[in-house]
Scaffold this motif. Structure first.
Motif, PDB file in Angstrom:
ATOM      1  N   GLN A 263      -1.377  -3.675  -3.375  1.00 56.60           N
ATOM      2  CA  GLN A 263      -1.842  -4.756  -4.100  1.00 56.60           C
ATOM      3  C   GLN A 263      -3.164  -4.494  -4.531  1.00 56.60           C
ATOM      4  O   GLN A 263      -3.922  -4.003  -3.956  1.00 56.60           O
ATOM      5  CB  GLN A 263      -1.987  -6.157  -3.398  1.00 56.60           C
ATOM      6  CG  GLN A 263      -0.570  -6.482  -2.767  1.00 56.60           C
ATOM      7  CD  GLN A 263       0.659  -6.598  -3.960  1.00 56.60           C
ATOM      8  OE1 GLN A 263       0.188  -7.284  -4.991  1.00 56.60           O
ATOM      9  NE2 GLN A 263       1.947  -6.458  -3.536  1.00 56.60           N
ATOM     10  N   PRO A 264      -3.571  -5.109  -6.183  1.00 57.49           N
ATOM     11  CA  PRO A 264      -4.715  -4.912  -6.519  1.00 57.49           C
ATOM     12  C   PRO A 264      -5.869  -5.421  -5.547  1.00 57.49           C
ATOM     13  O   PRO A 264      -5.772  -6.713  -5.086  1.00 57.49           O
ATOM     14  CB  PRO A 264      -4.758  -5.557  -7.899  1.00 57.49           C
ATOM     15  CG  PRO A 264      -3.548  -5.659  -8.074  1.00 57.49           C
ATOM     16  CD  PRO A 264      -2.615  -5.656  -6.888  1.00 57.49           C
ATOM     17  N   PRO A 265      -7.120  -4.822  -5.113  1.00 51.43           N
ATOM     18  CA  PRO A 265      -7.849  -5.445  -4.226  1.00 51.43           C
ATOM     19  C   PRO A 265      -8.869  -6.516  -5.159  1.00 51.43           C
ATOM     20  O   PRO A 265      -9.084  -6.356  -6.036  1.00 51.43           O
ATOM     21  CB  PRO A 265      -8.860  -4.508  -3.826  1.00 51.43           C
ATOM     22  CG  PRO A 265      -8.866  -3.348  -4.904  1.00 51.43           C
ATOM     23  CD  PRO A 265      -7.360  -3.471  -5.503  1.00 51.43           C
ATOM     24  N   LYS A 266      -9.128  -7.675  -4.080  1.00 52.61           N
ATOM     25  CA  LYS A 266      -9.956  -8.482  -4.684  1.00 52.61           C
ATOM     26  C   LYS A 266     -11.459  -7.920  -5.147  1.00 52.61           C
ATOM     27  O   LYS A 266     -11.933  -8.377  -6.168  1.00 52.61           O
ATOM     28  CB  LYS A 266     -10.468  -9.740  -3.616  1.00 52.61           C
ATOM     29  CG  LYS A 266     -11.044 -10.985  -4.278  1.00 52.61           C
ATOM     30  CD  LYS A 266     -10.713 -12.064  -3.669  1.00 52.61           C
ATOM     31  CE  LYS A 266     -11.268 -13.417  -4.386  1.00 52.61           C
ATOM     32  NZ  LYS A 266     -10.790 -14.708  -3.669  1.00 52.61           N
ATOM     33  N   LEU A 267     -11.751  -7.152  -4.216  1.00 54.94           N
ATOM     34  CA  LEU A 267     -13.125  -6.451  -4.580  1.00 54.94           C
ATOM     35  C   LEU A 267     -13.105  -5.026  -5.128  1.00 54.94           C
ATOM     36  O   LEU A 267     -12.545  -4.160  -4.276  1.00 54.94           O
ATOM     37  CB  LEU A 267     -14.058  -6.032  -3.385  1.00 54.94           C
ATOM     38  CG  LEU A 267     -15.329  -5.402  -3.470  1.00 54.94           C
ATOM     39  CD1 LEU A 267     -16.188  -6.253  -4.133  1.00 54.94           C
ATOM     40  CD2 LEU A 267     -16.089  -5.455  -1.901  1.00 54.94           C
ATOM     41  N   ARG A 268     -13.343  -4.713  -6.376  1.00 59.64           N
ATOM     42  CA  ARG A 268     -13.142  -3.360  -7.005  1.00 59.64           C
ATOM     43  C   ARG A 268     -14.351  -2.652  -6.551  1.00 59.64           C
ATOM     44  O   ARG A 268     -15.244  -2.689  -7.023  1.00 59.64           O
ATOM     45  CB  ARG A 268     -12.958  -3.524  -8.627  1.00 59.64           C
ATOM     46  CG  ARG A 268     -11.744  -4.014  -9.027  1.00 59.64           C
ATOM     47  CD  ARG A 268     -11.657  -4.098 -10.707  1.00 59.64           C
ATOM     48  NE  ARG A 268     -12.821  -5.034 -11.006  1.00 59.64           N
ATOM     49  CZ  ARG A 268     -12.540  -6.503 -11.332  1.00 59.64           C
ATOM     50  NH1 ARG A 268     -11.411  -6.823 -11.171  1.00 59.64           N
ATOM     51  NH2 ARG A 268     -13.674  -7.153 -11.745  1.00 59.64           N
ATOM     52  N   SER A 269     -13.970  -1.827  -5.357  1.00 56.58           N
ATOM     53  CA  SER A 269     -14.890  -0.992  -4.839  1.00 56.58           C
ATOM     54  C   SER A 269     -15.372   0.376  -5.256  1.00 56.58           C
ATOM     55  O   SER A 269     -14.627   1.438  -5.303  1.00 56.58           O
ATOM     56  CB  SER A 269     -14.615  -1.017  -3.172  1.00 56.58           C
ATOM     57  OG  SER A 269     -15.405   0.218  -2.604  1.00 56.58           O
ATOM     58  N   GLY A 270     -16.494   0.390  -6.032  1.00 55.12           N
ATOM     59  CA  GLY A 270     -16.927   1.664  -6.697  1.00 55.12           C
ATOM     60  C   GLY A 270     -17.280   2.595  -5.645  1.00 55.12           C
ATOM     61  O   GLY A 270     -17.633   3.759  -5.911  1.00 55.12           O
ATOM     62  N   GLY A 271     -17.585   2.028  -4.479  1.00 55.71           N
ATOM     63  CA  GLY A 271     -18.086   2.872  -3.391  1.00 55.71           C
ATOM     64  C   GLY A 271     -16.929   3.690  -2.556  1.00 55.71           C
ATOM     65  O   GLY A 271     -17.237   4.477  -1.874  1.00 55.71           O
ATOM     66  N   GLY A 272     -15.521   3.129  -2.654  1.00 54.50           N
ATOM     67  CA  GLY A 272     -14.650   3.778  -1.984  1.00 54.50           C
ATOM     68  C   GLY A 272     -13.284   3.051  -1.863  1.00 54.50           C
ATOM     69  O   GLY A 272     -12.348   3.239  -1.189  1.00 54.50           O
ATOM     70  N   GLY A 273     -12.937   2.434  -3.114  1.00 45.52           N
ATOM     71  CA  GLY A 273     -11.570   1.727  -3.230  1.00 45.52           C
ATOM     72  C   GLY A 273     -10.227   2.608  -3.801  1.00 45.52           C
ATOM     73  O   GLY A 273      -9.240   2.227  -3.848  1.00 45.52           O
ATOM     74  N   LEU A 274     -10.632   4.077  -4.242  1.00 45.68           N
ATOM     75  CA  LEU A 274      -9.696   4.385  -5.165  1.00 45.68           C
ATOM     76  C   LEU A 274      -8.538   5.095  -4.109  1.00 45.68           C
ATOM     77  O   LEU A 274      -8.894   5.578  -3.008  1.00 45.68           O
ATOM     78  CB  LEU A 274     -10.154   5.393  -5.821  1.00 45.68           C
ATOM     79  CG  LEU A 274     -11.066   4.855  -7.276  1.00 45.68           C
ATOM     80  CD1 LEU A 274     -11.609   5.938  -7.906  1.00 45.68           C
ATOM     81  CD2 LEU A 274     -10.109   4.002  -7.903  1.00 45.68           C
ATOM     82  N   VAL A 275      -7.225   5.270  -4.638  1.00 43.40           N
ATOM     83  CA  VAL A 275      -6.417   6.297  -4.085  1.00 43.40           C
ATOM     84  C   VAL A 275      -6.200   7.527  -5.240  1.00 43.40           C
ATOM     85  O   VAL A 275      -6.573   6.991  -6.585  1.00 43.40           O
ATOM     86  CB  VAL A 275      -4.850   5.727  -3.962  1.00 43.40           C
ATOM     87  CG1 VAL A 275      -5.018   4.442  -2.675  1.00 43.40           C
ATOM     88  CG2 VAL A 275      -4.612   4.887  -5.117  1.00 43.40           C
TER      89      VAL A 275
END
Length: 406
Positions: A263-275
């Motif tokens: 699911q899309p995260p609530k917090l788009r983490s530019g520090g660690g959110g990608l797959v």
């Protein structure tokens, strides 16, 4: 798997084969790691690409389609996106952060309190600037550093939770109410700085981070399997993810079949959110190695990328002398820090083979990459186990890769 006809001569193939055997015997057969994928390229051409271990419990072996959580390997991508805005004159490295994020105006440095007692602060010697976010000299921290009352306040507020209650604006607002650990520019600490940089990108560009990444980086580079979540049509490709628990060993952290990353995260983490996949990140590395361009598409200027991969620590210092971190994705000897990458400044002090000027980083689930612009090689390593520094596999891989170089 190998590729790039004629390029294999750059490496001793028998020695490359030893790497896979070493990983299998030390890490897979022992159960330390669930799987291991290693991609090595020379001048952009893949010369070695191996896949070992199951993608999911009892499932098939990982392959080139397998999707991994790359965590802090997101940081170089976010940093590159910010520098694209710098190139357009929309923001600068010396811009005070509070000019874009007014929530940070008046932030002070910790001088006492916490643990139920109101914080006491003192003024910063210098304002936090954008360069401080890029090189982790901002005074921000990570809650998992577990060193004091500021870290504890991060944990109590669940500030870093990608799937928690805060969106990016709420995240910035929460940080703006807490003291800094040190005055910006005076020390280095691995931190949420790149997440804050993601908020800066959104406000300067007027675009959500995921849309900007897709339109300006992923689509032009052909990184079709990289994003902040895995869409339903690709869900079966997401691997299981594990963590080490004291006394228990390797335990499940996030099942691919029921993943939080579905699911899309609530917090788009530019520090660690990608797959991402190894092949997608290989394309990112190729673009970097090519000076900002790939397949005729320019993503960023050559001189901008050169600037990003220089050591920007104050006084040309290194992490060994400036770091206050209990944890980061780098060993500190011989390492400086650029604008989104760690940079090797002294090969002898690193105690590993390599080249001065190579740049690299890793992720909390033990993924890693490096780019060596001197030897024109890069590596992408994928697996899924936290914490990333539980085993010395990055050092071992790097040593064996350079040992295979003719």
């Amino acid at each position: 798997m190998t590729g790039g006809r004629g390029m294999e001569d750059r490496f001793d193939q028998e020695r490359l084969g030893r790497i896979d055997a070493f990983v299998r015997e030390r890490y897979l057969d022992s159960g330390r790691l669930p799987n291991a994928q290693l991609l090595i390229a020379h001048r952009g051409q893949i010369v070695h690409f191996s896949h070992q271990g199951a993608a999911r419990e009892g499932g098939d072996t990982i392959d080139e389609r397998s999707i991994f959580r790359i965590a802090s390997m997101t940081k170089p991508i976010t940093s590159l996106a910010f520098m694209m805005l710098v190139e357009e004159g929309r923001v600068a490295l010396d811009t005070p952060v509070h000019h874009v994020l007014p929530e940070f105006r008046g932030l002070g440095v910790y001088d006492g309190g916490g643990a139920g007692v109101p914080f006491i602060t003192r003024p910063t010697a210098e304002p936090m600037r954008m360069v401080d976010l890029l090189r982790h000299t901002s005074g921000l921290t990570y809650g998992f550093q577990n060193r004091g009352n500021i870290d504890a306040a991060y944990r109590e507020g669940r500030i870093e939770s990608w799937h928690g209650n805060l969106d990016l604006d709420g995240f910035v607002a929460a940080l703006g109410k807490l003291p800094l650990e040190f005055s910006p520019g005076s020390a280095w600490n691995y931190s949420v700085s790149t997440d804050v940089l993601g908020a800066v990108i959104e406000r300067v560009s007027g675009q959500p981070l995921d849309r900007l990444f897709e339109e300006r980086i992923f689509a032009p580079l052909g990184m079709a399997d990289t994003g902040f979540h895995v869409p339903p049509e690709k869900a079966e490709r997401l691997t299981d993810c594990y963590t080490l628990q004291p006394g228990e060993g390797r335990v499940m952290y996030d099942r691919g079949a029921s993943s939080a990353w579905a699911q899309p995260p609530k917090l788009r983490s530019g520090g660690g959110g990608l797959v991402s996949t190894a092949l997608d990140y290989h394309r990112f590395c190729r673009m970097c190695e090519n000076g900002g361009t790939l397949d005729g598409v320019r993503i960023i200027g050559r001189k901008t990328l050169e600037l990003m991969t220089m050591n920007h620590l104050p006084g040309q210092s290194d992490l060994a002398s400036m770091s206050r971190s209990l944890f980061s994705e780098s060993t500190n000897g011989g390492a400086g820090f650029g604008l989104g990458f760690a940079v090797t400044t002294d090969v002898a002090r690193s105690m590993m083979p390599g080249s001065a000027g190579e740049y690299y980083w890793g992720g909390m689930f033990s993924t890693a990459f490096f780019v060596d612009p001197v030897e024109h090689i890069h590596m992408v390593f994928m697996t899924q186990l936290s914490p990333s520094m539980a085993y010395p596999i990055r050092r071992e891989l790097k040593t064996m890769i350079y040992a295979a170089l003719n």
